[in-house]
Design an enzyme around this catalytic site. Structure first.
Site, short mmCIF file in Angstrom:
data_model
loop_
_atom_site.label_atom_id
_atom_site.label_comp_id
_atom_site.label_asym_id
_atom_site.label_seq_id
_atom_site.Cartn_x
_atom_site.Cartn_y
_atom_site.Cartn_z
N GLU A 76 0.99 -7.77 3.38
CA GLU A 76 0.75 -6.92 4.53
C GLU A 76 1.15 -7.63 5.82
O GLU A 76 0.91 -8.84 5.98
CB GLU A 76 -0.73 -6.52 4.62
CG GLU A 76 -1.16 -5.52 3.57
CD GLU A 76 -2.57 -5.01 3.79
OE1 GLU A 76 -2.97 -4.06 3.09
OE2 GLU A 76 -3.25 -5.55 4.69
N THR A 80 -1.99 2.00 -8.22
CA THR A 80 -3.11 2.57 -8.95
C THR A 80 -2.65 3.56 -10.01
O THR A 80 -3.19 3.61 -11.13
CB THR A 80 -4.08 3.26 -7.96
OG1 THR A 80 -4.51 2.30 -6.99
CG2 THR A 80 -5.28 3.83 -8.68
N SER A 119 0.83 -1.19 0.00
CA SER A 119 0.00 0.00 0.00
C SER A 119 0.87 1.25 0.00
O SER A 119 1.78 1.39 0.80
CB SER A 119 -0.90 -0.01 1.24
OG SER A 119 -1.71 1.13 1.28
N GLY A 120 0.57 2.17 -0.95
CA GLY A 120 1.32 3.40 -1.06
C GLY A 120 2.48 3.33 -2.03
O GLY A 120 3.23 4.30 -2.16
N GLY A 132 -0.85 -5.57 -1.89
CA GLY A 132 0.45 -6.21 -1.66
C GLY A 132 0.50 -6.94 -0.33
O GLY A 132 -0.47 -6.98 0.43
N SER A 149 -5.21 3.71 1.21
CA SER A 149 -4.92 2.30 0.92
C SER A 149 -6.14 1.63 0.29
O SER A 149 -7.27 1.76 0.78
CB SER A 149 -4.53 1.58 2.21
OG SER A 149 -4.35 0.20 1.96
N SER A 150 -5.92 0.91 -0.81
CA SER A 150 -7.00 0.16 -1.45
C SER A 150 -7.27 -1.09 -0.62
O SER A 150 -6.39 -1.93 -0.43
CB SER A 150 -6.61 -0.24 -2.87
OG SER A 150 -6.41 0.90 -3.68
N ASN A 186 -0.58 3.82 4.86
CA ASN A 186 -0.98 4.61 3.68
C ASN A 186 -2.29 5.31 4.00
O ASN A 186 -3.21 4.72 4.56
CB ASN A 186 -1.15 3.68 2.47
CG ASN A 186 -1.44 4.44 1.20
OD1 ASN A 186 -1.36 5.66 1.16
ND2 ASN A 186 -1.78 3.72 0.15
#
Length: 1496
Positions: A438, A169, A164-165, A436, A216-217, A213
């Protein structure tokens, strides 16, 4: 273990707790058995490094500096973690390069800064390039996927992964933007815009703040971009994976719920949100648990505006939006529902539940009841049982998660509908943007699923990059060294195999009294000490540890069962389905369907977060458990579907790396990057450099059969392929023959494709030549037949029109004859009547005197005759006596009366004749008068007795009586006409009196009007009077024109000796078209008494030819109006420039067209001038429109002729500024009637359009040559150094006849210049074209230099300067040094100098700043960043030196754009260039087919 010989004063990498790895240099050679290494760090500190006594592993060696900063990590000599980290750091920090290749993987580091490397100019630069030809970029990966889709006709996937980050995207967004741009359809870019417009929506409902993040998605997505058969974007489809539903009801510390909830709370004050009864985010239980409701730098109210705008763009209008917000607000209020502990029941508080029920449109009593109770069904009866407080809270949270998940799916479905296309999809490229790996302080069920998905993706990557490659080489019996790599299949088995973690979790969920503790004990009993990847924490009995491919992760068992079961009571769902709010039941429409675990929904979205439902018909006694499949089971099935999709496509990998946790731009923390590298398995990718392209023998034979001759084709396909390949590729190391396949190294397939394309192109050209020839011949025959038919009908029509014209002309002449006769007769009668009355007495007197004289003469002659007769004829006395008796009787009885009658008749005759002689004053009447006079004279001198012989006197008497009667009738008619005329005059007098009275009335009225109205009335009256006068004068002019069309003038009258007269008349005829004069002569000889006036007038006129001296040619061409299209066709549309340019004078079509315009101007025919100029302009446009894109000759030819035509219009315009350049004879040819200044402007605009098309044509021709000839080709052999290129080596390494060199460019320039000179193009215009060509060469070369790190070296700078000097020499040879072309190469020259100058000290920086004035600051910094040493004696540019340059150039005001605009076209001018050619000397060749025009 590295080779020991390499550890001789070598540089190594040693571990460091802060920087992870540090560089050090050996101070003493390593010898086997040494336990300590003597090292010196880069900062100068000495250090003793102790080796591990067990492994005695030496520290990894450092690569030579010459290899540092390579585009591809596989080009490094040593492939290990510190080498990869250092290479990425040098590129990211020193060179500001965020992309690096790692074999087939693109590593992208998030710069946390907007970079100018994603514009359309960059996209155009990467379009059509091979992946290794340009610097690493996301566009290169996208181009490779797009090219393989078109070439191999296989679907592609781009897998974007990272934590994340890391920028996943953004990378996916730029990949989609590239596809939308290069797909060739501007309108289809709207699909990409819609996909991008969906980002605010998906981020608001699917993204949240985490500890790592702020955005974060919390779900994965796979976007399929569909293409048609022409590989243009037609639509898109989005699949979502594993929405983190637990975040709706729970957030860890310093985290937030999904953004949409905070956006709603921030917008609660809006009028339309009043009904939602929202408040601050800290008021709701579902938004305050993390304790961080606000993100620094983020305005949730503004984000809500963006979200609503995106919804509107995708078709979700206000009504749908308010429905969505209503459901989301209801979820927030549902979270505030609390339960009280009782012995047998738990009843919720009323206010939040009331609001929830009002928003959802459900009954309060039913919802309150089923939140506190559940239904239990047995085989015989059904029970309703109260639930405990804990179960009620879990049921509430499960209901909230279920509503949110279904709403999320509903929104995704509507986004897909907005992106859906009705056109059939031919292929697609999928872009996977997924979470990703985690690991947090507290890792629960969601992190377990995410890491499980990453394990599956890593396995797919391993299978694709390592395992499949090595196994296939072994199967094909190709020698290959096996590489030991990490296989994560045991970890996947631990999770998903039988009795694995998920299997035990599902089993525990089925237990009536299953709990997280019992499940943890089962895990310990099953896997502890039996699986090396499973561990138990020392201080906890409710957690477990799994060794993933990236790291160890400790999972807390608490909440696993509840989240896996995701229990939602069926009764609660039924209450929601019965809602009066229409949108809410729509969310649960699919609940009644049983979703297959092996297929997607109709919308193409995998139902990961959707909870399975209970079958429609339940067995009697079945419990009210509404969902049979757990979340873990659903997620496992969705991963299998994703893997099947990815395995069915050709994958391309993008690994995104997060450089630091603080979002600092271009700041790299080694620990963070190493963590990302280990997560993404980037280091393992470096361990293999593979042969990528593989073909079966049959595929190769089918594909490259065109490269084989007939004698090369054998029955054995394998041997055939071997024989051909050995001829095509001489280097045997570039390919390997397996049992069933042929393996190629990178670049060889592209080389074979190039050969195949060239062969097919040559064959296509031959086929096209034949087909086009046949089609053109067939077309010509049809056109010829049609032309003949048209000509036949047209000529027949013209002949009929001409015959009709002749008939009408003859009829008009007859009408004119009788009309003119009537007019003359009428005028004669009037004049006769007037003269008779005035001259009656005088005529009587004259006639009586004349008669007396005639009578005396007659009597004298008669007496003389009688005496003579008596003397000679004595024998006749008796008859004479009788005669005397008769005469005596006559005299005595009737002679006097007869004589009186004769005398009176003669008097009448004489009066009539004298009146006619007196009144006829025209040339026609004079002729008739002469005849009458001759009669009188002849009558006077005729012997009276001879006249009376045989009764002639009686006949004369009868004639006189008839003449009297005729004159009486004429007198009556004249009297009648006089009376009629008098009556008409009286009528005119009466009308004039009336008009006078009316005018007096008007005058009286005008005197009463105010002064302004009086003036207006007088003006109107004056206009009317002038109009009437003009009409009268027009009629008079018309009558005069008719009277002049036929004129006869008597020239002379001559009397012959015999008394006859010769009258000569001259008839003058006028031709109104050309002003020609024709003369006809008529002579009359004979006795006039036998010719009547009517016979003289009607007598035909005999033409007499008069020789005329030939006039000089006036430089004009005449053509008929109907031949205009033929003129345009022969002179413009069907003219072959090559023949005209070689055989005829330059600009001949322009001269011919202008001479035709001159003639139309001479005739003062404005319609003809306008029509000819318009047809000419349209014809030139049509020729240029249908001409081929590379037909430089046609475009150059018509640019030259258009300019010449424009110059002719100026030269002969009659303006003094242009006439001073002409000769006196040329000034005589100036236009006289029309000012064509407006058409000159139109022609000037047309010339500008043709010039721009000429630039595009020469750009298309030069574009493929520039990079190869100016950059890649070694004009000076042996100067450029050779460096390892890694996996992605360049494909254009073989210099064959298809490779362009600098000589190719110069030959093309010579061709352009020769063609323009042959066409007679103005010298100034040639200079402008050459300047534009050199600008294109310089811009394209510099742009590629700025995008290719391998070209930025000292030796390449020397090559560029030599190539530029050759271009300058060409300018000198062509005498074009003053054209400004050399100045356009100045940026390229300065870039080459920048590569060669010294780059160390401040003096060097000052010199560079003063030297590179044609380069922008961004370009200078980019070249310095890209500078790469090729030889050992070269040094890399220091970061401090680059910063010094930036500091010195900070005040320079120039464009921030990196690349030059290669499409820029300089403004063109057309200086006046008069021609010395005399128009009258121009001859029209017969080859042009212009026989229908004639010189004037």
């Amino acid at each position: 273990m590295c080779v020991l010989e390499h550890y001789f004063y070598a540089r190594v990498w040693i571990p460091d707790p802060e920087e992870v790895w540090k560089s050090a240099e050996l101070l003493k050679d390593y010898k086997p058995g040494d336990k300590v290494l003597q090292l010196r760090l880069e900062e100068g500190k000495d250090l003793e490094y102790c080796l591990d006594p067990k492994t005695k592993e030496l520290p990894p060696l450092r690569n030579p500096d010459i290899l540092v900063g390579e585009n591809d990590l596989t080009a490094l000599s040593y492939l290990h973690e510190p080498a990869v980290l250092h290479n990425l750091k040098v590129r990211f920090i020193d060179s500001k390069l965020i992309y690096t290749y790692c074999g087939i993987v693109l590593v992208a580091i998030n710069p946390y800064e907007q970079l100018p490397i994603y514009g359309e100019d960059i996209i155009n630069a990467y379009s059509g390039q091979n992946m290794g030809d340009m610097d690493p970029h996301i566009f290169a990966v996208a181009e490779e996927a797009y090219k393989q889709m078109a070439r191999d006709e296989r679907n592609q996937s781009i897998i974007v992964s990272g934590e994340s980050g890391a920028g996943k995207t953004v990378s996916a967004k730029y990949a989609m933007r590239y596809f939308a741009t290069v797909s060739g359809s501007a309108s289809e870019a709207n699909v990409e815009e819609k996909v991008l417009a969906s980002n605010p929506i998906m981020e608001s409902i699917g993204n949240a703040k985490t500890t790592r993040n702020d955005n974060s998605s919390r779900f994965g997505k796979y976007i399929e971009i569909g293409f048609d058969k022409r590989y243009r974007i037609i639509g898109a489809n989005m699949r979502t994976y594993l929405l983190e539903k637990s975040r709706v009801v729970f957030q860890a510390e310093e985290e937030r719920n999904y953004h949409i909830f905070y956006q709603l709370c921030a917008s609660a004050a809006l009028p339309e949100f009043k009904t939602l009864r929202l408040g601050n985010a800290n008021y709701f239980h579902y938004t305050k648990q993390g304790g961080s409701p606000v993100i620094d730098g983020i305005d949730d109210a503004k984000e809500m505006v963006n979200t609503r705008q995106a919804c509107t763009l995708l078709g979700n209008y206000d009504s749908y939006q308010m429905g969505i917000f209503r459901i989301l607000a209801g979820i927030l209020h549902l979270g505030n529902v609390e339960f009280a502990s009782r012995d047998s029941d738990s009843c919720p508080k009323h206010d939040p539940l009331t609001i929830f029920c009002d928003l959802m449109g459900v009954e309060y009593e039913e919802m309150a009841h089923w939140l506190c109770h559940r239904k239990l069904a047995t085989a015989t009866e059904t029970y309703i049982k109260p639930v405990s407080k804990l179960h009620a809270i879990n049921a509430r949270d499960a209901l909230a998660k279920h509503i949110y998940a279904n709403l999320f799916n509903w929104i995704v479905d509507h986004v897909n509908k907005a992106l859906h296309s009705t056109v059939k999809q031919h292929s697609f490229i999928g872009v996977l943007d997924i979470y990703g790996f985690e690991t947090f302080e507290i890792n629960s069920f969601e992190q377990f699923c995410i890491n499980y998905a990453n394990e599956k993706l890593q396995q797919q990557f391993n299978m694709h990059v390592f395992k499949l490659e090595q196994e296939e080489y072994m199967k094909e019996q190709i020698p290959w060294t096996l590489i030991d790599f990490y296989d994560n299949q045991p970890c996947i088995n631990l999770i998903e195999a039988k009795m694995g973690v998920l299997d035990l979790l599902d089993e525990e969920c089925k237990m009536p009294k299953g709990s997280d503790d019992t499940w943890a004990q089962k895990l310990y009993n099953t896997h502890l000490n039996k699986c090396a990847l499973f561990e138990k924490p020392r201080l906890s009995n409710k957690a477990f540890i799994i060794k993933h491919f990236a790291d160890k992760v400790e999972y807390q068992c608490e909440g696993f069962l509840e989240k896996n079961k995701d229990t939602v009571y069926e009764e609660q769902i039924k209450v929601l389905k019965s809602s009066k709010f229409k949108l809410l039941p729509e969310l649960f429409q699919d609940e009644e369907k049983v979703i297959s675990p092996t297929s997607a929904t109709s919308s193409g979205r995998v139902p990961l977060s959707r909870t399975p439902v209970k079958p429609a018909k339940a067995r009697p006694g079945q419990t009210s458990k509404e969902h049979k499949k757990t979340v873990g089971h659903q997620f496992r099935n969705s991963l299998h579907l994703l893997m099947e999709t990815l395995n069915a496509t050709t994958p391309h990998y993008v690994r995104c790396i997060k450089p630091n946790d603080f979002k600092f731009p271009f700041t790299l923390l080694s620990a963070t990057v190493i963590y990302n590298l280990r997560e993404l398995s980037v280091v393992w990718t470096d361990a293999i450099s593979v042969l990528w392209n593989r073909w079966t023998y049959q595929e190769f034979f089918s594909r490259y059969r065109v490269l084989m001759k007939q004698k090369d084709v054998l029955s054995d396909r394998k041997q055939t392929c071997k024989n051909v390949l050995e001829k095509l590729i001489l280097d045997k190391d570039k390919y390997q023959f397996g049992k069933t396949k042929i393996f190629f190294r990178a670049g060889q397939v592209a080389y074979l494709e190039k050969i195949r394309a060239d062969k097919l192109r040559a064959a296509c050209i031959r086929i096209q030549k034949t087909i086009r020839g046949w089609l053109m011949r067939k077309k010509y025959m049809r056109m010829r037949k049609a032309a003949i038919t048209i000509q036949r009908y047209v000529r027949g029509y013209q002949a009929r029109c001409y015959a009709k014209f002749l008939r009408r002309t003859r009829a008009a002449i007859i009408i004119q004859k009788f009309q003119r006769m009537y007019v003359v007769r009428k005028r004669y009668q009037c004049m006769r009547d007037a003269t008779i009355a005035l001259q009656a007495l005088l005529r009587g007197y004259l006639v009586r005197n004349k008669y007396q004289m005639v009578r005396n003469n007659v009597l004298l002659l008669y007496s003389n005759f009688i005496s003579t007769y008596l003397q000679n004829k004595a024998a006749l006395w008796c008859p004479l006596g009788n005669l005397h008796a008769v005469m005596h009787n006559a005299q005595t009885n009737g002679w006097r009366g007869s004589t009186w009658k004769l005398e009176s008749s003669d008097t009448v005759i004489n009066e009539l004749l004298i009146s006619e002689v007196f009144t006829l004053n025209t040339y026609k009447q004079e002729k008739y008068f002469s005849k009458l006079l001759y009669r009188i004279v002849s009558f006077s001198f005729t012997d009276y007795h001879m006249l009376n012989e045989d009764g002639e006197l009686w006949l004369v008497y009868e004639g006189l009586k008839q003449a009297n009667r005729l004159l009486e009738s004429q007198l009556q008619s004249q009297k009648k006409s006089h009376e009629n005329e008098l009556e008409s005059l009286r009528g005119e007098i009466q009308s004039l009196k009336e008009e006078n009275n009316r005018q007096q009335q008007l005058l009286a009225q005008n005197l009463q009007l105010p002064p302004e109205a009086r003036i207006e009335a007088s003006l109107q009256h004056e206009i009317t009077r002038l109009t009437n006068e003009n009409l009268v004068r027009a009629v008079m002019l018309l009558e005069q024109a008719w009277s002049l069309t036929s004129l006869s003038v008597p020239v002379s009258t001559h009397r012959f000796s015999d008394g006859s007269l010769l009258n000569v008349k001259v008839y003058v005829g006028f031709s109104g078209r050309h002003g020609n004069v024709s003369f006809y002569f008529c002579s009359e000889v004979g006795q006039m008494e036998n010719i009547s006036p009517g016979q003289i007038i009607d007598e035909p006129i005999r033409p007499v030819n008069i020789p005329r001296k030939e006039k000089d040619f006036q430089g004009m061409l005449e053509y008929k109006k109907e031949d205009e299209q033929k003129l345009v066709k022969n002179l413009i549309l069907e003219l072959k420039p090559r023949g005209v340019a070689v055989n005829l004078i330059p600009g001949l079509p322009a001269y011919i067209l202008f001479m035709c315009v001159r003639h139309a101007d001479y005739l003062n025919d404005d319609q003809k001038v306008r029509s000819l100029l318009t047809s000419t302009i349209n014809g030139i446009k049509k020729v240029l429109k249908v001409s081929l894109g590379d037909d430089f000759e046609t475009v150059s030819f018509w640019l030259s002729n258009t300019c010449r035509f424009l110059h002719c219009l100026k030269q002969y315009s009659g303006e003094e500024g242009f006439m001073k350049h002409n000769t006196p004879r040329q000034n005589e040819h100036c236009l006289t009637n029309f000012d064509l200044a407006e058409y000159r402007q139109v022609l000037s605009d047309l010339a500008i359009q043709i010039y721009q098309q000429l630039v595009r044509v020469l750009e298309n021709i030069l574009q493929p040559m520039i990079v190869s000839g100016m950059l890649e080709h070694e004009t000076i052999q042996g100067v450029s150094g050779v460096k390892p290129t890694g996996l992605r080596k360049r494909t254009s390494s073989i210099a064959d006849e298809g490779t362009y060199t600098l000589d190719s460019i110069i030959r093309q320039l010579n061709s352009f210049h020769s063609v323009m000179c042959q066409h007679g193009m103005d010298p100034e215009l040639i200079k402008q074209v050459v300047k534009q060509m050199f600008y294109i060469i310089g811009a394209v070369t510099l742009n590629n230099l700025l995008l290719r790190k391998d070209m930025c070296s000292w030796s390449k700078g020397m090559q560029i300067r030599y190539n530029v000097s050759q271009l300058e020499e060409w300018l000198r040879d062509k005498n074009l040094m003053n054209s400004g072309a050399k100045e356009t190469l100045e940026p390229l020259i300065q870039a080459a100098q920048l590569l060669q100058v010294k780059k160390k000290t401040d003096e060097d920086a000052e010199a560079i700043c003063s030297m590179c004035n044609a380069l922008t600051t961004a370009q200078i910094v980019k070249v310095l960043n890209l500078y790469t040493p090729v030889n050992e004696f070269e040094e890399r540019v220091l970061v401090s030196f680059i910063r010094t340059i930036q500091l010195r150039l900070r005040d320079r005001k120039d464009s921030p754009q990196l690349l030059m605009d290669a499409k820029h076209i300089f403004p063109v001018t057309f200086p006046f260039n008069p021609s010395s050619l005399a128009l009258e000397t121009i001859q029209i060749p017969a080859s042009l087919g212009l026989g229908f025009i004639s010189r004037v």
